[in-house]
Enzyme design. Structure first.
Site, PDB file in Angstrom:
ATOM      1  N   HIS A  13     -11.400  46.270 -15.979  1.00 13.71           N
ATOM      2  CA  HIS A  13     -12.271  46.185 -17.162  1.00 13.71           C
ATOM      3  C   HIS A  13     -13.044  44.870 -17.134  1.00 13.71           C
ATOM      4  O   HIS A  13     -12.559  43.867 -16.615  1.00 13.71           O
ATOM      5  CB  HIS A  13     -11.439  46.216 -18.448  1.00 13.71           C
ATOM      6  CG  HIS A  13     -10.551  47.411 -18.585  1.00 13.71           C
ATOM      7  ND1 HIS A  13     -11.044  48.676 -18.781  1.00 13.71           N
ATOM      8  CD2 HIS A  13      -9.197  47.532 -18.572  1.00 13.71           C
ATOM      9  CE1 HIS A  13     -10.014  49.520 -18.883  1.00 13.71           C
ATOM     10  NE2 HIS A  13      -8.892  48.857 -18.743  1.00 13.71           N
ATOM     11  N   TYR A 197      -0.527  50.813 -25.421  1.00  9.96           N
ATOM     12  CA  TYR A 197      -1.075  51.343 -24.164  1.00  9.96           C
ATOM     13  C   TYR A 197      -0.066  52.293 -23.505  1.00  9.96           C
ATOM     14  O   TYR A 197      -0.407  53.399 -23.083  1.00  9.96           O
ATOM     15  CB  TYR A 197      -1.389  50.214 -23.175  1.00  9.96           C
ATOM     16  CG  TYR A 197      -2.726  49.520 -23.369  1.00  9.96           C
ATOM     17  CD1 TYR A 197      -3.396  49.582 -24.591  1.00  9.96           C
ATOM     18  CD2 TYR A 197      -3.318  48.806 -22.342  1.00  9.96           C
ATOM     19  CE1 TYR A 197      -4.612  48.933 -24.756  1.00  9.96           C
ATOM     20  CE2 TYR A 197      -4.533  48.165 -22.505  1.00  9.96           C
ATOM     21  CZ  TYR A 197      -5.185  48.219 -23.714  1.00  9.96           C
ATOM     22  OH  TYR A 197      -6.378  47.587 -23.862  1.00  9.96           O
ATOM     23  N   HIS A 226      -1.483  52.570 -16.095  1.00 11.28           N
ATOM     24  CA  HIS A 226      -0.282  51.741 -16.299  1.00 11.28           C
ATOM     25  C   HIS A 226       0.944  52.436 -15.694  1.00 11.28           C
ATOM     26  O   HIS A 226       2.002  52.514 -16.334  1.00 11.28           O
ATOM     27  CB  HIS A 226      -0.080  51.426 -17.794  1.00 11.28           C
ATOM     28  CG  HIS A 226      -1.379  51.090 -18.480  1.00 11.28           C
ATOM     29  ND1 HIS A 226      -1.954  51.906 -19.424  1.00 11.28           N
ATOM     30  CD2 HIS A 226      -2.222  50.054 -18.308  1.00 11.28           C
ATOM     31  CE1 HIS A 226      -3.108  51.372 -19.812  1.00 11.28           C
ATOM     32  NE2 HIS A 226      -3.298  50.246 -19.161  1.00 11.28           N
ATOM     33  N   GLU A 287      -5.705  46.624 -12.738  1.00 10.64           N
ATOM     34  CA  GLU A 287      -6.201  46.258 -14.066  1.00 10.64           C
ATOM     35  C   GLU A 287      -6.432  44.753 -14.176  1.00 10.64           C
ATOM     36  O   GLU A 287      -6.259  44.174 -15.243  1.00 10.64           O
ATOM     37  CB  GLU A 287      -5.268  46.749 -15.187  1.00 10.64           C
ATOM     38  CG  GLU A 287      -5.992  46.937 -16.517  1.00 10.64           C
ATOM     39  CD  GLU A 287      -5.108  47.486 -17.636  1.00 10.64           C
ATOM     40  OE1 GLU A 287      -3.888  47.371 -17.538  1.00 10.64           O
ATOM     41  OE2 GLU A 287      -5.680  48.020 -18.612  1.00 10.64           O
TER      42      GLU A 287
HETATM   43 ZN    ZN Z   1      -6.989  49.388 -18.769  1.00 14.45          ZN
END
Ligand code: ZN
Length: 346
Positions: A13, A197, A226, A287
């Site tokens: 991101h 998350y 994740h 990530e």
């Molecule tokens: Zn993410």
């Protein structure tokens, strides 16, 4: 020359965007609360954007030996629970445009994924034109789909509901996968990255496995990020639930359509993921630069330097190449075309 295999990180991101970008978001939401129009969007020069990437994600790519990041707007910053449908549309458009600028400045290192303009209780149909725009104008190869735009209050129908079908139809039409990815939690019971998350990942998987989505869209593809939340660790539970519900074998039920990324921040977790989930369903991801930025005192390396864990797995070179490159090219149907385009860009 690219290394072989190419190392494709499917989950990154833009967490280092120029400050005025999120500054405008705050002003936009304040203006919305005051019933006023938002201020004009701030100016961001190419040099400012270049600097945030050169000293951020690109630097980390080089340090860790990865080649390409599939790049989307900051997930916690999507904030679908803030404002309304209109503010979400303007914000998604601004965020996706910024990702496009990064991908244009660094075409070999970043390929875009869109956030959607979502709001709790607003039909996901609202995001269709943004998907079309991001795919056809920007060359994006996927979307992030938030199963809980309320930010931790779970007010929308489950992903099994036809409510979401307009998005699924678009995914199939454009041959783009969705990463199931919630945004920040506004429910104080949840910690955004520590529980919300991982809950989002687990909830999304469970909703899809108990659905007709894969019957109705046989080629659709979802990535559970994740490391799949709690799913790989509890694979036996989900197998048993599928069996009790007479849904058949879990592997037959989901593995043509569901994939897991490797954003798991310790070696034993990666070993479990690789042991439980078939190698064809695992996509390399870190990530970075994201939720966990520290160094693990047990290893002396960053927790999110996930390539190191994959390198240590007892898998063949061929299997590792699938995780690092092959599976991403298969799951993101438009990816290879974009990679080829960027290779001939100069
Ligand atoms: Zn993410």
């Amino acid at each position: 020359m690219r290394q072989i295999p190419m190392i494709i990180d499917c989950h990154g991101h833009y967490t280092t965007a120029p400050r005025q970008h999120e500054g405008w978001r705050n002003e936009q939401i304040e203006a919305h609360k005051a019933g006023k129009p938002p201020p004009p969007r701030p100016r961001m020069t190419d040099d400012e954007i270049r600097e945030t990437i050169a000293n951020g994600q690109l630097k980390v790519q080089r340090e860790r030996g990865t080649d390409l990041t599939i790049f989307s707007p900051r997930a916690a910053g999507m904030g679908h629970h803030l404002g309304d449908a209109r503010t979400s549309e303007a914000w998604a458009s601004a965020c996706n445009e910024l990702i496009h600028r990064v991908c244009t400045l660094f075409p070999k290192n970043f390929i875009g994924v869109a956030m959607l303009p979502q709001s709790a209780g607003v039909s996901p149909k609202n995001g269709i034109s943004e998907i079309d725009r991001c795919v056809s104008e920007y060359g994006f190869v996927g979307i992030n789909l938030n199963p809980d735009p309320s930010g931790g209050h779970w007010q929308d129908p489950p992903l099994s509901d036809r409510y979401w079908y307009p998005v699924y139809e678009k995914m199939v039409e454009h041959d783009i996968p969705a990463m199931i990815h919630v945004s920040a939690a506004c429910n104080p019971a949840y910690h955004t990255t520590g529980s919300h998350y991982l809950n989002g990942d687990t909830v999304g998987f469970n909703q899809l496995m108990n659905s007709s989505v894969f019957k109705d869209f046989p080629t659709i593809k979802f990535i559970i990020p994740h490391g799949g939340g709690a799913v790989p660790y509890h694979w036996g539970r989900f197998r048993g639930l599928a069996q009790d519900a007479k849904l058949g074998l879990l592997t037959d039920l989901v593995l043509r359509n569901i994939f897991f990324d490797t954003c798991v921040y310790h070696l034993p977790g990666q070993q479990l993921l690789a042991k439980v989930i078939p190698v064809d369903n695992i996509l390399f991801a870190s990530e970075m630069i994201g939720a966990v930025r520290g160094i693990d005192p047990e290893t002396g390396h960053h927790y999110d330097d996930t390539k190191r864990y994959i390198d240590q797995l007892a898998l063949s070179a061929e299997d590792k190449a699938k995780i690092f490159e092959g599976n991403a090219r298969r799951v993101y149907g438009r990816l290879s075309r974009m990679i080829e385009q960027s290779a001939t860009a100069d």
